[in-house]
Design a protein around this motif. Structure first.
Motif, mmCIF file in Angstrom:
data_model
loop_
_atom_site.group_PDB
_atom_site.id
_atom_site.type_symbol
_atom_site.label_atom_id
_atom_site.label_comp_id
_atom_site.label_asym_id
_atom_site.label_seq_id
_atom_site.Cartn_x
_atom_site.Cartn_y
_atom_site.Cartn_z
ATOM 1 N N ALA A 361 35.671 -32.175 21.075
ATOM 2 C CA ALA A 361 36.143 -31.761 19.752
ATOM 3 C C ALA A 361 37.656 -31.932 19.644
ATOM 4 N N ASN A 362 38.350 -31.771 20.760
ATOM 5 C CA ASN A 362 39.809 -31.921 20.759
ATOM 6 C C ASN A 362 40.260 -33.362 20.939
ATOM 7 N N GLY A 363 39.327 -34.297 20.988
ATOM 8 C CA GLY A 363 39.707 -35.708 20.970
ATOM 9 C C GLY A 363 39.241 -36.533 22.151
ATOM 10 N N LYS A 364 38.744 -35.921 23.225
ATOM 11 C CA LYS A 364 38.261 -36.707 24.361
ATOM 12 C C LYS A 364 37.114 -37.615 23.915
ATOM 13 N N LEU A 365 37.164 -38.892 24.291
ATOM 14 C CA LEU A 365 36.094 -39.819 23.939
ATOM 15 C C LEU A 365 34.870 -39.579 24.822
ATOM 16 N N THR A 366 33.685 -39.612 24.214
ATOM 17 C CA THR A 366 32.465 -39.619 25.021
ATOM 18 C C THR A 366 32.269 -41.042 25.562
ATOM 19 N N LYS A 367 31.348 -41.189 26.524
ATOM 20 C CA LYS A 367 31.084 -42.521 27.061
ATOM 21 C C LYS A 367 30.505 -43.434 25.975
ATOM 22 N N ALA A 368 29.688 -42.885 25.088
ATOM 23 C CA ALA A 368 29.136 -43.692 23.991
ATOM 24 C C ALA A 368 30.243 -44.202 23.067
ATOM 25 N N GLU A 369 31.234 -43.357 22.795
ATOM 26 C CA GLU A 369 32.363 -43.777 21.964
ATOM 27 C C GLU A 369 33.191 -44.849 22.669
ATOM 28 N N ALA A 370 33.464 -44.611 23.966
ATOM 29 C CA ALA A 370 34.293 -45.558 24.715
ATOM 30 C C ALA A 370 33.644 -46.932 24.786
ATOM 31 N N LEU A 371 32.316 -46.962 24.806
ATOM 32 C CA LEU A 371 31.598 -48.232 24.903
ATOM 33 C C LEU A 371 31.205 -48.786 23.529
ATOM 34 N N GLY A 372 31.579 -48.092 22.452
ATOM 35 C CA GLY A 372 31.321 -48.592 21.104
ATOM 36 C C GLY A 372 29.874 -48.509 20.663
ATOM 37 N N HIS A 373 29.119 -47.536 21.209
ATOM 38 C CA HIS A 373 27.720 -47.373 20.766
ATOM 39 C C HIS A 373 27.689 -46.627 19.439
#
Length: 385
Positions: A361-373
């Motif tokens: 919620a504070n901005g850390k990317l999830t692995k799905a976000e980092a990989l563009g899913h």
């Protein structure tokens, strides 16, 4: 507890700041994707519907498109229509604009074709990006979060470890004044009476029983008994033997709090606490419905493993299967398999999940976000005509 995000003009609070390009119909999806690819911070949704639909089925698609545009994770919207589809492009844009966020729309046929539409749309979105992406983060409260909880590719560890650990995190969010939604009506079958007893009123309890019956009745119109059509082959390979066994494990993800109400697909909760949304068990369509209902963050449990993300919301993946975590470490964020291995308690892993919700919620990317899913799909009520 305070978190950092984006305060919108309608008072809602987002934890991401996307520019969203919404095609009104499948015929505008390619142009929408090309426009989004030209502008920093923009994402489009591959809408496969929007035309040759009737009645409630058409209205559901319209409602979902509007709900996605209104989601607080979205800072600005460009709606792209072909010009002859069933979804009214101008109406979609105007209803999203009622939130106060910048919204524009273009019609491909009125622009003079796709190349001119891409030029006009890119210019409008570029102007919007300079306004929206310069927005500073501000402080919000964790009680403003709406958490979506999904499960998919379940195996025996889902009901034993990952689902109850996520349920712990959901309970904690609700105790702090937040909101949780869990869904997948097909996976309540055989456990609906347990959920009904947790409803805040008898009326809400009856709603739970009704959506499960309607789900089973719908399957019977095709000559299929859901109680024989589930679990899926993948669930069976993962050790789940009956739909009732699958459902009893599934409902753990909703924690233990009272169920406030049953939401229609894509409907926003009217208050705080725990809600059920009536969605199919298909993961992508279920997540789309909950994010159209205003959820800003998703936690997704999986036993067999899945790469699923969302165009506008971070998706945190949790598995209760330690082998799956090692096998799909690039996609799974949290290993709840430590519970079945006896290394950590359910509460300890539940705290890890809750802390990850706060970090994301504070901005850390999830692995799905980092990989563009950015998987996306809208649940239709009936076939296209």
């Amino acid at each position: 507890m305070k978190i950092k995000g984006y305060r919108r003009k309608d008072g809602s609070f987002g934890i991401r700041n996307h520019l969203l390009v919404i095609p009104s119909s499948v015929c505008a999806s390619e142009v929408a994707a090309r426009i989004a690819s030209n502008v920093e911070g923009a994402v489009s949704i591959p809408n496969q519907h929007g035309c040759c639909q009737v009645g409630a089925d058409m209205e559901q698609v319209i409602k979902v498109l509007i709900g996605l545009g209104k989601n607080a994770n979205v800072g600005g919207v460009l709606v792209v229509g072909l010009g002859c589809e069933g979804v009214p492009t101008e109406r979609v844009a105007n209803e999203i604009a009622s939130t106060g966020k910048p919204v524009q729309y273009i019609i491909i046929q009125e622009c003079g074709g796709t190349l001119k539409a891409e030029e006009v749309g890119t210019r409008l979105l570029r102007e919007m990006a300079q306004e929206v992406l310069s927005m500073e983060k501000s402080e919000g409260d964790i009680s403003e979060l709406i958490l979506s909880i999904e499960c998919g590719g379940s195996d025996t560890t889902s009901g034993l470890a990952s689902n109850p650990a996520v349920g712990y995190a959901s309970d904690k969010l609700v105790d702090m004044g937040g909101t949780s939604i869990f869904s997948e009506t097909t996976e309540f079958i055989g456990a609906e009476h347990i959920l009904a007893r947790r409803a805040v009123t008898a009326e809400v309890g009856q709603k739970i029983l009704n959506i499960v019956k309607a789900c089973e009745d719908k399957a019977k119109t095709m000559g299929v008994d859901m109680r024989g059509g589930q679990p899926t082959p993948g669930n069976i390979e993962g050790g789940i033997t009956t739909i009732e066994e699958k459902s009893l494990g599934c409902i753990y993800k909703g924690g233990t709090k009272p169920i406030q109400d049953v939401l229609d697909y894509g409907e926003a909760p009217k208050g705080k606490g725990l809600y059920i949304m009536d969605t199919p068990g298909q993961d992508i369509e279920s997540i789309t419905g909950m994010t159209a209902g205003g959820s800003q963050i998703v936690v997704f449990t999986t036993g067999r493993g899945t790469p699923t993300g969302s165009p506008i919301c971070p998706v945190i993946k949790v598995t209760g299967n330690p082998w799956t975590y090692e096998n799909m470490k690039d996609n799974i964020d949290i290993n709840a398999g430590t519970i079945v291995e006896g290394d950590q308690s359910l509460k300890e892993v539940g705290e890890i999940i809750f802390n990850e919700i706060v970090n994301v919620a504070n901005g850390k990317l999830t692995k799905a976000e980092a990989l563009g899913h950015r998987e996306f799909g809208i649940y239709k009520l009936i076939s296209t005509f």
